[in-house]
Motif scaffolding. Structure first.
Motif, PDB file in Angstrom:
ATOM      1  N   MET A 262      15.870   7.161  -2.399  1.00 49.60           N
ATOM      2  CA  MET A 262      16.160   7.280  -0.980  1.00 49.60           C
ATOM      3  C   MET A 262      15.049   8.045  -0.268  1.00 49.60           C
ATOM      4  O   MET A 262      14.638   7.658   0.806  1.00 49.60           O
ATOM      5  CB  MET A 262      17.518   7.979  -0.816  1.00 49.60           C
ATOM      6  N   ASN A 263      14.594   9.120  -0.900  1.00 50.61           N
ATOM      7  CA  ASN A 263      13.541   9.928  -0.309  1.00 50.61           C
ATOM      8  C   ASN A 263      12.247   9.126  -0.182  1.00 50.61           C
ATOM      9  O   ASN A 263      11.533   9.248   0.802  1.00 50.61           O
ATOM     10  CB  ASN A 263      13.314  11.173  -1.167  1.00 50.61           C
ATOM     11  N   SER A 264      11.958   8.298  -1.188  1.00 48.85           N
ATOM     12  CA  SER A 264      10.756   7.480  -1.188  1.00 48.85           C
ATOM     13  C   SER A 264      10.786   6.464  -0.040  1.00 48.85           C
ATOM     14  O   SER A 264       9.778   6.199   0.601  1.00 48.85           O
ATOM     15  CB  SER A 264      10.641   6.776  -2.537  1.00 48.85           C
ATOM     16  N   LEU A 265      11.956   5.910   0.215  1.00 49.10           N
ATOM     17  CA  LEU A 265      12.102   4.939   1.296  1.00 49.10           C
ATOM     18  C   LEU A 265      11.854   5.596   2.652  1.00 49.10           C
ATOM     19  O   LEU A 265      11.175   5.031   3.513  1.00 49.10           O
ATOM     20  CB  LEU A 265      13.504   4.324   1.244  1.00 49.10           C
ATOM     21  N   VAL A 266      12.356   6.784   2.831  1.00 53.58           N
ATOM     22  CA  VAL A 266      12.152   7.504   4.087  1.00 53.58           C
ATOM     23  C   VAL A 266      10.675   7.819   4.282  1.00 53.58           C
ATOM     24  O   VAL A 266      10.128   7.671   5.366  1.00 53.58           O
ATOM     25  CB  VAL A 266      13.000   8.801   4.103  1.00 53.58           C
ATOM     26  N   LEU A 267       9.999   8.221   3.213  1.00 53.42           N
ATOM     27  CA  LEU A 267       8.568   8.535   3.304  1.00 53.42           C
ATOM     28  C   LEU A 267       7.750   7.290   3.636  1.00 53.42           C
ATOM     29  O   LEU A 267       6.819   7.345   4.434  1.00 53.42           O
ATOM     30  CB  LEU A 267       8.080   9.161   2.000  1.00 53.42           C
ATOM     31  N   ARG A 268       8.110   6.156   3.034  1.00 55.27           N
ATOM     32  CA  ARG A 268       7.389   4.913   3.315  1.00 55.27           C
ATOM     33  C   ARG A 268       7.583   4.488   4.767  1.00 55.27           C
ATOM     34  O   ARG A 268       6.649   4.057   5.425  1.00 55.27           O
ATOM     35  CB  ARG A 268       7.864   3.798   2.383  1.00 55.27           C
ATOM     36  N   LYS A 269       8.819   4.614   5.258  1.00 54.53           N
ATOM     37  CA  LYS A 269       9.092   4.240   6.644  1.00 54.53           C
ATOM     38  C   LYS A 269       8.336   5.158   7.604  1.00 54.53           C
ATOM     39  O   LYS A 269       7.773   4.707   8.600  1.00 54.53           O
ATOM     40  CB  LYS A 269      10.587   4.303   6.927  1.00 54.53           C
TER      41      LYS A 269
END
Length: 72
Positions: free
Chosen positions: A1-8
């Motif tokens: 989840m954290n990785s997705l937020v960082l990518r966005k």
């Protein structure tokens, strides 16, 4: 989840930078006005109505000839 937020967040930052470069290279002048549709004069509308009427009469005449040919 954290990785997705960082990518966005990174994607948003890239898009914002690209948009900022595009607006900096092509700034809108204060004299530019939004495009508006010009009103067409009544003569143009009358000509269009006559064109449609002439096409209608032509089709009616062709239908009359076709029926006359079939009925003999």
């Amino acid at each position: 989840m954290n990785s997705l937020v960082l990518r966005k967040t990174a994607l948003d930052r890239d898009l914002a930078a690209k948009y900022a470069v595009a607006t900096a290279t092509h700034p809108l002048s204060s004299q530019q006005k939004p495009a508006r549709l010009r009103r067409k004069g009544p003569a143009l509308w009358a000509a269009l109505a006559l064109l449609v009427l002439a096409a209608d009469f032509l089709l009616a005449y062709l239908a009359w000839l076709a029926i006359d040919l079939v009925m003999g």
